[in-house]
Design a protein around this motif. Structure first.
Motif, PDB file in Angstrom:
ATOM      1  N   ARG B 211       0.823  -1.218   0.000  1.00 42.99           N
ATOM      2  CA  ARG B 211       0.000   0.000   0.000  1.00 42.99           C
ATOM      3  C   ARG B 211       0.853   1.262   0.000  1.00 42.99           C
ATOM      4  O   ARG B 211       0.442   2.315  -0.472  1.00 42.99           O
ATOM      5  N   ALA B 212       2.074   1.147   0.545  1.00 45.90           N
ATOM      6  CA  ALA B 212       2.975   2.309   0.584  1.00 45.90           C
ATOM      7  C   ALA B 212       3.347   2.783  -0.818  1.00 45.90           C
ATOM      8  O   ALA B 212       3.775   3.924  -1.000  1.00 45.90           O
ATOM      9  N   ALA B 213       3.192   1.900  -1.822  1.00 42.93           N
ATOM     10  CA  ALA B 213       3.514   2.305  -3.203  1.00 42.93           C
ATOM     11  C   ALA B 213       2.593   3.416  -3.691  1.00 42.93           C
ATOM     12  O   ALA B 213       2.918   4.134  -4.653  1.00 42.93           O
ATOM     13  N   GLN B 214       1.447   3.545  -3.033  1.00 45.89           N
ATOM     14  CA  GLN B 214       0.508   4.600  -3.405  1.00 45.89           C
ATOM     15  C   GLN B 214       1.101   5.991  -3.144  1.00 45.89           C
ATOM     16  O   GLN B 214       0.881   6.930  -3.894  1.00 45.89           O
ATOM     17  N   TYR B 219       8.710   3.330  -4.925  1.00 43.86           N
ATOM     18  CA  TYR B 219       8.324   1.951  -4.615  1.00 43.86           C
ATOM     19  C   TYR B 219       7.433   1.404  -5.731  1.00 43.86           C
ATOM     20  O   TYR B 219       7.593   0.265  -6.173  1.00 43.86           O
ATOM     21  N   LEU B 220       6.516   2.228  -6.208  1.00 39.96           N
ATOM     22  CA  LEU B 220       5.650   1.808  -7.313  1.00 39.96           C
ATOM     23  C   LEU B 220       6.476   1.479  -8.554  1.00 39.96           C
ATOM     24  O   LEU B 220       6.232   0.479  -9.232  1.00 39.96           O
ATOM     25  N   GLU B 221       7.485   2.319  -8.827  1.00 39.60           N
ATOM     26  CA  GLU B 221       8.378   2.055  -9.971  1.00 39.60           C
ATOM     27  C   GLU B 221       9.125   0.740  -9.788  1.00 39.60           C
ATOM     28  O   GLU B 221       9.321  -0.016 -10.737  1.00 39.60           O
ATOM     29  N   LEU B 222       9.553   0.504  -8.559  1.00 39.73           N
ATOM     30  CA  LEU B 222      10.284  -0.739  -8.280  1.00 39.73           C
ATOM     31  C   LEU B 222       9.390  -1.943  -8.536  1.00 39.73           C
ATOM     32  O   LEU B 222       9.806  -2.935  -9.152  1.00 39.73           O
ATOM     33  N   ILE B 223       8.144  -1.864  -8.083  1.00 41.56           N
ATOM     34  CA  ILE B 223       7.193  -2.962  -8.315  1.00 41.56           C
ATOM     35  C   ILE B 223       7.021  -3.179  -9.818  1.00 41.56           C
ATOM     36  O   ILE B 223       7.050  -4.313 -10.307  1.00 41.56           O
ATOM     37  N   ASN B 224       6.862  -2.092 -10.536  1.00 40.62           N
ATOM     38  CA  ASN B 224       6.691  -2.222 -11.984  1.00 40.62           C
ATOM     39  C   ASN B 224       7.950  -2.764 -12.657  1.00 40.62           C
ATOM     40  O   ASN B 224       7.874  -3.467 -13.667  1.00 40.62           O
ATOM     41  N   HIS B 225       9.099  -2.463 -12.075  1.00 40.33           N
ATOM     42  CA  HIS B 225      10.356  -3.062 -12.558  1.00 40.33           C
ATOM     43  C   HIS B 225      10.302  -4.586 -12.427  1.00 40.33           C
ATOM     44  O   HIS B 225      10.631  -5.311 -13.375  1.00 40.33           O
TER      45      HIS B 225
END
Lengths: 326, 326
Positions: B211-214, B219-225
């Motif tokens: 949820r912190a990626a919001q 962090y969101l970029e890392l997830i998308n990586h």
């Protein structure tokens, strides 16, 4: 509310089927199948201790546990005259015992996956056993749907404890979904009603095959939707624990999409239909991500049919339908 | 390669410490702490059967299991003269028994989380026990680092089986990380060397607090990586099973970021430092996501210090450092 077998368990099932019917299902088929779970759990423990010494041979170990689980269920089937046919992920030919048992008043076919989640046996994560129970002498049909023929399902949860979710929906009865623990040959109801509730504090999502989001922009958008809406991620990669998590928490959505490079891989007979019955009996919805239709509304015509899965709370499945399946 | 206690286990540890040293650690502290694990597993099973009937009271049940696990470890500590102080997540005051045991040649302090993963006890997912073993009369220090003082750690994995990862790194010895099973009072080495390998077929990621990626675009970029690079997602939400998954598979990266609205919540003494020792002994890296520094390089000055965590294969931690922590 803890109830002790046999009275609690038997009484609970009697209350959801038409009066005086299904005595073999209640007294024999369901309890005997549930009692295989501690034996499978024990096989899981023993195999590990004796054979997991070499990481290289782990593939073989897993195979051994699969076969042990298969044999445990098959040997129980042999002791249940009302189970007249059986088919499994390990041995998909529907073995019929109908010749011997043609006089049985109640006749059931079971279709099962003895040990689901082989990739997470090594890391000692919770795995599961899936069993569908069908009316009649076969689960396969060109015209009749699982909704008509499948009348019960068991999801055995092999974790720190040995528990199971049981769903029952027979014609003329009341659909029910409840949780039991199985230990020392005793079946105890530990949650008399398992229901996916519309209102819960925390919303959970379990995105299977996340790699597919790389080639499916809609799936990637859906993931980002869950992140932006602050859903909590729980994804073990085991179908049974992932579904069971939603049932225990009262909320969850499981998404296994189908894309060009990741074709349908979940078995309709051994995985999708039993899970769909459990989810529906808990008040949720289960659709095939291949076409968005209810999993239980299409006949299973072959033992090796595959599909995708979106299931969980109804409103969540509707969201996935609108964002991913259109 | 399966070895039977006591010879296999004892011989393995003797081979990684300087000759003739640490006999209390080898003969008493490590085996006795490992033998608490089947008792904790049993407590988990019994509590469930007797008390999980009402879903509403589950918070209390969990508390009961926590307390049972705490008591099991405390009672073992009382039987180990070489353990001169103990502190736990449940009871953070460092209880010292040094008055009685001042004559012991080897003196150890343990810091432990008796049952980690309370949110997934209900769904019957794998949970864990975390124990750090420190040289001397306390784990707390203004100047000495965990790298200097913490000499061993146990991650107990309470799943379908009862297993554990043991890491040992004493001055003058050879760092080691291995897996054991514990059953019927026997400790068997089932994987003599647990190592995070640079080259593996499948790459895994476990993104905590997604949820912190919001609110954290990095962090969101890392997830998308990870999605674009087709990493496989496995995230149970239990620290021990998530770390253990990486160790068994030989690959994995666990990310628990810190943001303005999600402050550091992992306890340094009971969670981060034992896990960091295990990961380092397996050839990986473990850094605090608060500042990117190695977890073991900062003294633990208070029992309630908190931190974030990025750990796993070294190259994976470097990627997170460059994308998230700069």
């Amino acid at each position: 509310m803890t109830q002790t077998n046999p009275s609690g368990f038997t009484a609970h099932i009697q209350s959801v089927v038409p009066d005086g019917t299904r005595s073999a299902l209640i007294q024999q088929v369901l309890p005997q199948l549930l009692r295989t779970l501690p034996d499978i759990a024990q096989a899981l423990r023993s195999t590990s201790v004796s054979e997991a010494g070499s990481a290289n041979s782990f593939g073989d170990n897993q195979l051994n546990v699969d076969v042990l689980a298969e044999n445990i269920i098959r040997s129980t089937v042999a002791q249940c005259p009302s189970i007249v046919a059986a088919s499994s992920e390990e041995d998909p030919n529907e073995t019929s015992t109908i010749g011997e048992n043609v006089t049985e008043k109640e006749q059931y076919t079971i279709a099962f996956d003895p040990l689901d989640g082989s990739s997470i046996i090594g890391p000692n994560w919770t795995v599961g056993t899936i069993i569908g129970i069908w009316d009649g002498q076969t689960a396969i049909s060109e015209t009749e749907t699982p909704r008509q023929k499948q009348i019960a399902a068991i999801l055995g949860v092999l974790g720190p404890r040995t528990t199971a979710v049981v769903a029952i929906r027979v014609p003329g009865g009341t659909p029910t979904c409840f949780e039991v623990s199985v230990a020392n040959n005793e079946i105890n109801i530990i949650r008399p009603s398992v229901q996916l509730q519309l209102q819960t504090k925390t919303r959970y999502f379990a995105p299977a095959n996340l790699r597919a989001a790389q080639e499916n922009p809609k799936y990637l958008e859906l993931i980002n939707h869950y992140i932006s809406q602050k859903y909590t991620l729980r994804y073990s990669g085991g179908l049974v624990p992932d579904i069971f998590h939603a049932l225990v928490k009262g909320h969850g959505v499981y998404i296994s999409p189908i894309t060009s490079s990741s074709p349908a891989k979940l078995r309709r007979l051994y995985e999708l239909t039993p899970i769909a019955l459990v989810i529906e009996c808990a008040g949720g919805a289960a659709v095939d991500s291949a076409d968005g239709t209810d999993i239980l509304d299409r006949p299973v015509r072959h033992t090796d049919e595959r599909g995708g899965l979106v299931c969980g709370n109804r409103d969540e499945v509707d969201i996935v339908r609108s964002k991913l399946l259109t």
